[in-house]
Design a protein around this motif. Structure first.
Motif, PDB file in Angstrom:
ATOM      1  N   MET A   1       0.766  -1.191  -0.124  1.00  0.00           N
ATOM      2  CA  MET A   1      -0.130  -0.005   0.087  1.00  0.00           C
ATOM      3  C   MET A   1       0.694   1.105   0.139  1.00  0.00           C
ATOM      4  O   MET A   1       1.856   1.481   0.751  1.00  0.00           O
ATOM      5  N   HIS A   2       0.539   2.342  -0.797  1.00  0.00           N
ATOM      6  CA  HIS A   2       1.291   3.329  -0.973  1.00  0.00           C
ATOM      7  C   HIS A   2       0.349   4.564  -0.673  1.00  0.00           C
ATOM      8  O   HIS A   2      -0.449   4.813  -1.154  1.00  0.00           O
ATOM      9  N   LEU A   3       0.934   5.522   0.218  1.00  0.00           N
ATOM     10  CA  LEU A   3       0.162   6.578   0.659  1.00  0.00           C
ATOM     11  C   LEU A   3       1.073   7.909   0.547  1.00  0.00           C
ATOM     12  O   LEU A   3       2.376   7.920   0.914  1.00  0.00           O
ATOM     13  N   SER A   4       0.614   8.865   0.342  1.00  0.00           N
ATOM     14  CA  SER A   4       1.207   9.946   0.114  1.00  0.00           C
ATOM     15  C   SER A   4       0.377  11.432   0.149  1.00  0.00           C
ATOM     16  O   SER A   4      -0.692  11.354   0.175  1.00  0.00           O
ATOM     17  N   THR A   5       1.130  12.533   0.859  1.00  0.00           N
ATOM     18  CA  THR A   5       0.413  13.926   0.985  1.00  0.00           C
ATOM     19  C   THR A   5      -0.024  14.317  -0.484  1.00  0.00           C
ATOM     20  O   THR A   5      -0.655  15.443  -0.392  1.00  0.00           O
ATOM     21  N   ASP A   6       0.445  13.747  -1.382  1.00  0.00           N
ATOM     22  CA  ASP A   6      -0.021  14.342  -2.796  1.00  0.00           C
ATOM     23  C   ASP A   6      -1.566  14.301  -2.690  1.00  0.00           C
ATOM     24  O   ASP A   6      -2.289  15.072  -3.642  1.00  0.00           O
ATOM     25  N   SER A   7      -2.247  13.355  -1.795  1.00  0.00           N
ATOM     26  CA  SER A   7      -3.687  13.328  -2.109  1.00  0.00           C
ATOM     27  C   SER A   7      -4.428  14.367  -1.171  1.00  0.00           C
ATOM     28  O   SER A   7      -5.480  14.347  -1.083  1.00  0.00           O
ATOM     29  N   VAL A   8      -3.685  15.148  -0.527  1.00  0.00           N
ATOM     30  CA  VAL A   8      -4.176  16.216   0.359  1.00  0.00           C
ATOM     31  C   VAL A   8      -3.625  17.481  -0.026  1.00  0.00           C
ATOM     32  O   VAL A   8      -2.702  17.714  -0.378  1.00  0.00           O
ATOM     33  N   SER A   9      -4.678  18.646   0.114  1.00  0.00           N
ATOM     34  CA  SER A   9      -3.993  19.772  -0.281  1.00  0.00           C
ATOM     35  C   SER A   9      -3.189  20.492   0.890  1.00  0.00           C
ATOM     36  O   SER A   9      -3.312  20.199   1.934  1.00  0.00           O
ATOM     37  N   PRO A  11      -1.508  22.746   3.068  1.00  0.00           N
ATOM     38  CA  PRO A  11      -1.331  23.061   4.433  1.00  0.00           C
ATOM     39  C   PRO A  11      -1.806  21.927   5.189  1.00  0.00           C
ATOM     40  O   PRO A  11      -1.800  21.767   6.530  1.00  0.00           O
ATOM     41  N   GLU A  12      -2.821  21.164   4.614  1.00  0.00           N
ATOM     42  CA  GLU A  12      -3.330  20.043   5.520  1.00  0.00           C
ATOM     43  C   GLU A  12      -2.627  18.880   5.542  1.00  0.00           C
ATOM     44  O   GLU A  12      -3.062  17.766   6.171  1.00  0.00           O
ATOM     45  N   GLY A  13      -1.551  18.689   4.701  1.00  0.00           N
ATOM     46  CA  GLY A  13      -0.711  17.459   4.441  1.00  0.00           C
ATOM     47  C   GLY A  13       0.027  17.345   5.700  1.00  0.00           C
ATOM     48  O   GLY A  13       0.057  16.019   6.043  1.00  0.00           O
ATOM     49  N   PHE A  14       0.432  18.276   6.687  1.00  0.00           N
ATOM     50  CA  PHE A  14       1.028  17.761   8.168  1.00  0.00           C
ATOM     51  C   PHE A  14       0.149  17.078   8.877  1.00  0.00           C
ATOM     52  O   PHE A  14       0.358  16.202   9.485  1.00  0.00           O
ATOM     53  N   GLY A  15      -1.096  17.595   9.041  1.00  0.00           N
ATOM     54  CA  GLY A  15      -2.056  17.063   9.756  1.00  0.00           C
ATOM     55  C   GLY A  15      -2.424  15.546   9.471  1.00  0.00           C
ATOM     56  O   GLY A  15      -2.542  14.853  10.368  1.00  0.00           O
ATOM     57  N   TRP A  16      -2.495  15.617   8.243  1.00  0.00           N
ATOM     58  CA  TRP A  16      -2.962  14.060   7.490  1.00  0.00           C
ATOM     59  C   TRP A  16      -1.711  13.114   7.787  1.00  0.00           C
ATOM     60  O   TRP A  16      -1.842  12.013   8.260  1.00  0.00           O
ATOM     61  N   TRP A  17      -0.547  13.665   7.588  1.00  0.00           N
ATOM     62  CA  TRP A  17       0.682  12.799   8.104  1.00  0.00           C
ATOM     63  C   TRP A  17       0.693  12.277   9.505  1.00  0.00           C
ATOM     64  O   TRP A  17       0.891  11.367   9.615  1.00  0.00           O
ATOM     65  N   GLY A  18       0.307  13.122  10.407  1.00  0.00           N
ATOM     66  CA  GLY A  18       0.259  13.132  11.700  1.00  0.00           C
ATOM     67  C   GLY A  18      -0.648  11.794  12.303  1.00  0.00           C
ATOM     68  O   GLY A  18      -0.581  10.934  12.735  1.00  0.00           O
ATOM     69  N   GLU A  41       5.703  10.358   2.003  1.00  0.00           N
ATOM     70  CA  GLU A  41       5.202   9.300   1.405  1.00  0.00           C
ATOM     71  C   GLU A  41       5.629   8.147   2.046  1.00  0.00           C
ATOM     72  O   GLU A  41       6.797   8.001   2.631  1.00  0.00           O
ATOM     73  N   VAL A  42       4.818   6.993   1.975  1.00  0.00           N
ATOM     74  CA  VAL A  42       5.266   5.620   2.757  1.00  0.00           C
ATOM     75  C   VAL A  42       4.576   4.507   1.869  1.00  0.00           C
ATOM     76  O   VAL A  42       3.489   4.444   1.258  1.00  0.00           O
ATOM     77  N   THR A  43       5.309   3.514   1.440  1.00  0.00           N
ATOM     78  CA  THR A  43       5.233   2.238   1.124  1.00  0.00           C
ATOM     79  C   THR A  43       5.241   1.109   2.122  1.00  0.00           C
ATOM     80  O   THR A  43       5.932   0.923   3.012  1.00  0.00           O
ATOM     81  N   MET A  44       3.824   0.549   2.351  1.00  0.00           N
ATOM     82  CA  MET A  44       3.696  -0.399   3.458  1.00  0.00           C
ATOM     83  C   MET A  44       3.321  -1.743   3.135  1.00  0.00           C
ATOM     84  O   MET A  44       2.539  -1.948   2.135  1.00  0.00           O
ATOM     85  N   PHE A  55       9.676   4.964   4.384  1.00  0.00           N
ATOM     86  CA  PHE A  55       9.022   6.295   4.457  1.00  0.00           C
ATOM     87  C   PHE A  55      10.184   7.410   3.752  1.00  0.00           C
ATOM     88  O   PHE A  55      11.404   6.997   3.989  1.00  0.00           O
ATOM     89  N   SER A  56       9.485   8.475   3.372  1.00  0.00           N
ATOM     90  CA  SER A  56      10.314   9.430   3.134  1.00  0.00           C
ATOM     91  C   SER A  56       9.457  10.781   3.329  1.00  0.00           C
ATOM     92  O   SER A  56       8.287  10.866   2.862  1.00  0.00           O
ATOM     93  N   PHE A  57       9.845  11.778   4.045  1.00  0.00           N
ATOM     94  CA  PHE A  57       9.308  13.007   4.355  1.00  0.00           C
ATOM     95  C   PHE A  57       9.966  14.243   4.872  1.00  0.00           C
ATOM     96  O   PHE A  57      11.188  14.072   5.040  1.00  0.00           O
TER      97      PHE A  57
END
Length: 222
Positions: A1-9, A11-18, A41-44, A55-57
């Motif tokens: 599974m790959h997740l990334s802040t690219d999916s979030v607008s 300034p909201e990316g940091f909260g989403w990451w947390g 981004e993270v691949t799990m 992880f890469s951030f």
């Protein structure tokens, strides 16, 4: 599974990451000078009895307090390999500055502080989850290893770092059956590596010792 802040607008990316880190690893409080333009981004990979994450951030800091632990403790160790910028880690009165190629351990059941240093680039780390119930080593001894640089230049340390780096680069090309076997080997290599630090190798299951020996033989042949 790959997740990334690219999916979030933005300034909201940091909260989403947390929120993602709290679910995937453990609840922590985070801070970052890059919070308004944070990217990550993270691949799990779900493996047998464990999980592997790449992880890469953006640089940040994280704190896990007694309140976090009381609210949620998955009772895991995490073994991680540093690829990029240095990481400062403090837990159980141990302090370590970890650089690229270093491996260390942390525990979700104890407070910690982690500083991913800002060197103008993303922090990159590979993380292997080790459930306490799956680690057949004395926990009171294993706890002493947290937040200390663990030797990786020879023996099982060198084999483990090569294995984790290989998972990060190639696991996406492996099928389900391969991943199950890779996960079993990752867990057994990690336990053998930690056991050697504790001089507890005889406590390992016989089958684990046999599989790790076979991995060493294969690595030598290759």
């Amino acid at each position: 599974m790959h997740l990334s802040t690219d999916s979030v607008s933005g300034p909201e990316g940091f909260g989403w990451w947390g929120d993602m880190v709290s679910r995937a690893v453990m609840p922590v409080s985070m801070a970052s000078e890059h919070a308004h333009h944070f990217t990550g981004e993270v691949t799990m990979l779900e493996l047998v009895d464990t999980e592997f994450s790449a992880f890469s951030f953006s640089p940040m800091s994280a704190r896990r307090t007694p309140d976090h632990i009381r609210a949620s403790d998955p009772e895991n160790y995490f073994l991680f390999l540093v690829h990029g910028s240095p990481i400062g880690l403090e837990q159980r009165r141990n302090n370590a500055l970890l650089r690229a190629g270093d491996v260390a351990l942390f525990d979700t059941s104890q407070p910690l502080a982690c500083e991913f240093q800002d060197q103008g680039r993303h922090s990159r780390v590979s993380v292997l989850r080790l459930p306490r119930a799956a680690v057949p080593l004395p926990s009171h001894k294993t706890d002493r290893l947290v937040a200390t640089p663990l030797p990786t230049r020879t023996g099982s340390g060198a084999l483990l770092t090569s294995y984790l780096a290989g998972l990060r680069e190639n696991a996406a090309h492996c099928g389900p059956t391969e991943l199950r076997r890779l996960g079993t080997m990752a867990l057994e290599l990690a336990v053998t590596f930690l056991g050697a630090r504790l001089d507890s190798a005889p406590a390992l299951p016989i089958e684990s010792r046999r599989r790790v020996l076979l991995a060493r033989i294969n690595a030598f042949v290759e």
